[in-house]
Motif scaffolding. Structure first.
Motif, short mmCIF file in Angstrom:
data_model
loop_
_atom_site.label_atom_id
_atom_site.label_comp_id
_atom_site.label_asym_id
_atom_site.label_seq_id
_atom_site.Cartn_x
_atom_site.Cartn_y
_atom_site.Cartn_z
N ASP A 1 0.80 -1.22 0.00
CA ASP A 1 0.00 0.00 0.00
C ASP A 1 0.84 1.28 0.00
OD1 ASP A 1 0.98 0.21 2.57
OD2 ASP A 1 -0.96 -0.05 3.55
N GLY A 2 2.15 1.14 -0.17
CA GLY A 2 3.02 2.30 -0.22
C GLY A 2 3.57 2.68 1.15
N VAL A 3 3.04 2.09 2.20
CA VAL A 3 3.48 2.41 3.55
C VAL A 3 4.26 1.23 4.15
CG1 VAL A 3 2.69 3.01 5.88
CG2 VAL A 3 1.51 3.94 3.88
N GLN A 4 3.82 0.03 3.83
CA GLN A 4 4.47 -1.16 4.37
C GLN A 4 5.92 -1.24 3.93
OE1 GLN A 4 1.86 -3.69 2.22
NE2 GLN A 4 0.52 -4.10 3.96
N ARG A 5 6.74 -1.88 4.74
CA ARG A 5 8.15 -2.04 4.38
C ARG A 5 8.33 -3.12 3.32
NH1 ARG A 5 12.76 -1.05 7.78
NH2 ARG A 5 12.39 1.05 8.50
N GLU A 6 7.44 -4.11 3.31
CA GLU A 6 7.56 -5.21 2.36
C GLU A 6 6.27 -5.38 1.57
OE1 GLU A 6 8.94 -8.85 4.04
OE2 GLU A 6 10.38 -7.85 5.34
N HIS A 7 6.44 -5.86 0.37
CA HIS A 7 5.27 -6.19 -0.45
C HIS A 7 4.71 -7.52 0.03
CE1 HIS A 7 5.77 -3.25 -3.82
NE2 HIS A 7 6.95 -3.15 -3.23
N GLY A 8 3.42 -7.69 -0.09
CA GLY A 8 2.77 -8.94 0.26
C GLY A 8 1.99 -9.48 -0.92
N GLN A 9 1.25 -10.52 -0.67
CA GLN A 9 0.42 -11.12 -1.71
C GLN A 9 -1.01 -11.17 -1.19
OE1 GLN A 9 3.32 -14.28 -1.40
NE2 GLN A 9 3.05 -14.64 -3.59
N TYR A 10 -1.94 -10.80 -2.05
CA TYR A 10 -3.35 -10.84 -1.71
C TYR A 10 -4.03 -11.77 -2.71
CZ TYR A 10 -8.14 -9.45 -0.82
OH TYR A 10 -9.47 -9.46 -0.51
N VAL A 11 -4.86 -12.66 -2.22
CA VAL A 11 -5.56 -13.62 -3.07
C VAL A 11 -7.00 -13.15 -3.24
CG1 VAL A 11 -6.28 -16.03 -3.31
CG2 VAL A 11 -4.08 -15.48 -2.23
N TYR A 12 -7.39 -12.95 -4.50
CA TYR A 12 -8.72 -12.44 -4.80
C TYR A 12 -9.53 -13.49 -5.56
CZ TYR A 12 -12.47 -9.76 -6.95
OH TYR A 12 -13.70 -9.33 -7.36
N SER A 13 -10.75 -13.73 -5.08
CA SER A 13 -11.68 -14.64 -5.74
C SER A 13 -12.95 -13.87 -6.07
CB SER A 13 -12.01 -15.82 -4.81
OG SER A 13 -13.09 -16.57 -5.34
N LEU A 14 -13.26 -13.74 -7.34
CA LEU A 14 -14.47 -13.02 -7.76
C LEU A 14 -15.72 -13.70 -7.23
CD1 LEU A 14 -15.70 -10.74 -9.55
CD2 LEU A 14 -15.79 -12.40 -11.40
N THR A 15 -15.73 -15.03 -7.19
CA THR A 15 -16.91 -15.78 -6.75
C THR A 15 -16.96 -15.97 -5.24
OG1 THR A 15 -15.76 -17.89 -6.98
CG2 THR A 15 -16.97 -17.07 -8.93
N GLY A 16 -15.87 -15.65 -4.55
CA GLY A 16 -15.83 -15.89 -3.11
C GLY A 16 -15.61 -17.34 -2.76
N LYS A 17 -15.14 -18.12 -3.73
CA LYS A 17 -14.93 -19.56 -3.52
C LYS A 17 -13.55 -19.94 -4.00
CE LYS A 17 -19.75 -20.64 -3.92
NZ LYS A 17 -20.84 -20.81 -4.78
N LEU A 18 -13.09 -21.10 -3.52
CA LEU A 18 -11.88 -21.70 -4.05
C LEU A 18 -12.03 -23.20 -3.96
CD1 LEU A 18 -8.77 -21.43 -1.72
CD2 LEU A 18 -11.07 -21.22 -0.89
N THR A 19 -11.26 -23.90 -4.79
CA THR A 19 -11.30 -25.36 -4.82
C THR A 19 -10.29 -25.93 -3.83
OG1 THR A 19 -9.60 -25.57 -6.52
CG2 THR A 19 -11.89 -25.30 -7.30
N LYS A 20 -10.44 -27.19 -3.52
CA LYS A 20 -9.48 -27.88 -2.64
C LYS A 20 -8.09 -27.82 -3.26
CE LYS A 20 -8.30 -30.91 0.66
NZ LYS A 20 -7.00 -30.52 1.10
N LYS A 21 -7.99 -28.01 -4.57
CA LYS A 21 -6.69 -27.95 -5.25
C LYS A 21 -6.06 -26.56 -5.11
CE LYS A 21 -7.49 -31.66 -8.54
NZ LYS A 21 -7.62 -32.03 -9.95
N GLN A 22 -6.88 -25.53 -5.20
CA GLN A 22 -6.37 -24.17 -5.01
C GLN A 22 -5.90 -23.97 -3.57
OE1 GLN A 22 -9.87 -22.13 -6.47
NE2 GLN A 22 -8.76 -21.41 -8.30
N ALA A 23 -6.68 -24.45 -2.62
CA ALA A 23 -6.29 -24.33 -1.21
C ALA A 23 -4.96 -25.04 -0.96
CB ALA A 23 -7.38 -24.90 -0.31
#
Length: 184
Positions: free
Chosen positions: A137-159
């Motif tokens: 966000d420009g303030v944090q010291r390190e970059h992170g990763q954010y996981v976005y799901s349009l449907t609000g779901k994920l599969t077991k394989k994705q997990a």
């Protein structure tokens, strides 16, 4: 037949149109702009051109071909050990891209898996693909990763893949898992 200069990045290869004669530039927007003394040049596909240098540390090779010079897995490394950002299929396959290339990657993925579909990022999202983006966000010291799901779901394989990537404890991933583990 077109010529391309192929370059390598950390997440895949990319191709720029390569022109080493004024004749080859005749049907481009740079006809009459690029002069003989500026050749050879590469066109970046975004309305710009650059002087071509064979000693560019990212330059890999020249290719002459009809159609696209690179396949999907070459442009966006599939299941790369060092995956950080990109797209994840419902089967848990990852396609790497840098933090500014999600839209371009989505277009290539849609062209490959959902030909003719409109709105590439939305098409992938509705089909259950996850988008892994930079959460800095420009303030944090390190970059992170954010996981976005349009449907609000994920599969077991994705997990399972998110666990392998060290993203299992991200708050949004925990929420997705809580919402979906009963349907696996």
């Amino acid at each position: 037949m077109a010529k391309y200069a192929i370059y390598k990045s950390d997440t895949g290869y990319y191709a720029y149109e390569y022109h080493d004669t004024l004749e080859s530039l005749k049907n481009t927007q740079f006809n009459g702009i690029v002069t003989e003394d500026k050749l050879p040049v590469v066109l970046d596909g975004n309305g710009g051109y650059y002087s071509f240098r064979k000693d560019d540390y990212m330059f890999d090779r020249l290719v002459e071909c009809e159609g696209s010079p690179l396949k999907l897995e070459q442009m966006y490394f599939k299941n790369q050990d060092t995956f950080k950002l990109g797209w994840m299929s419902p089967e848990g396959d990852t396609y790497s891209c840098d933090y500014t290339s999600h839209t371009k990657a989505a277009q290539v993925l849609v062209d490959t898996f959902f030909p003719g579909a409109k709105l590439p990022e939305r098409t992938l999202g509705k089909a259950g693909w996850l988008k892994i983006i930079d959460s800095w966000d420009g303030v944090q010291r390190e970059h992170g990763q954010y996981v976005y799901s349009l449907t609000g779901k994920l599969t077991k394989k994705q997990a399972d893949k998110l666990y392998d990537l060290g993203l299992y404890n991200n708050p949004e991933v925990k929420e997705l898992i809580n919402d979906c583990e009963d349907i696996w």
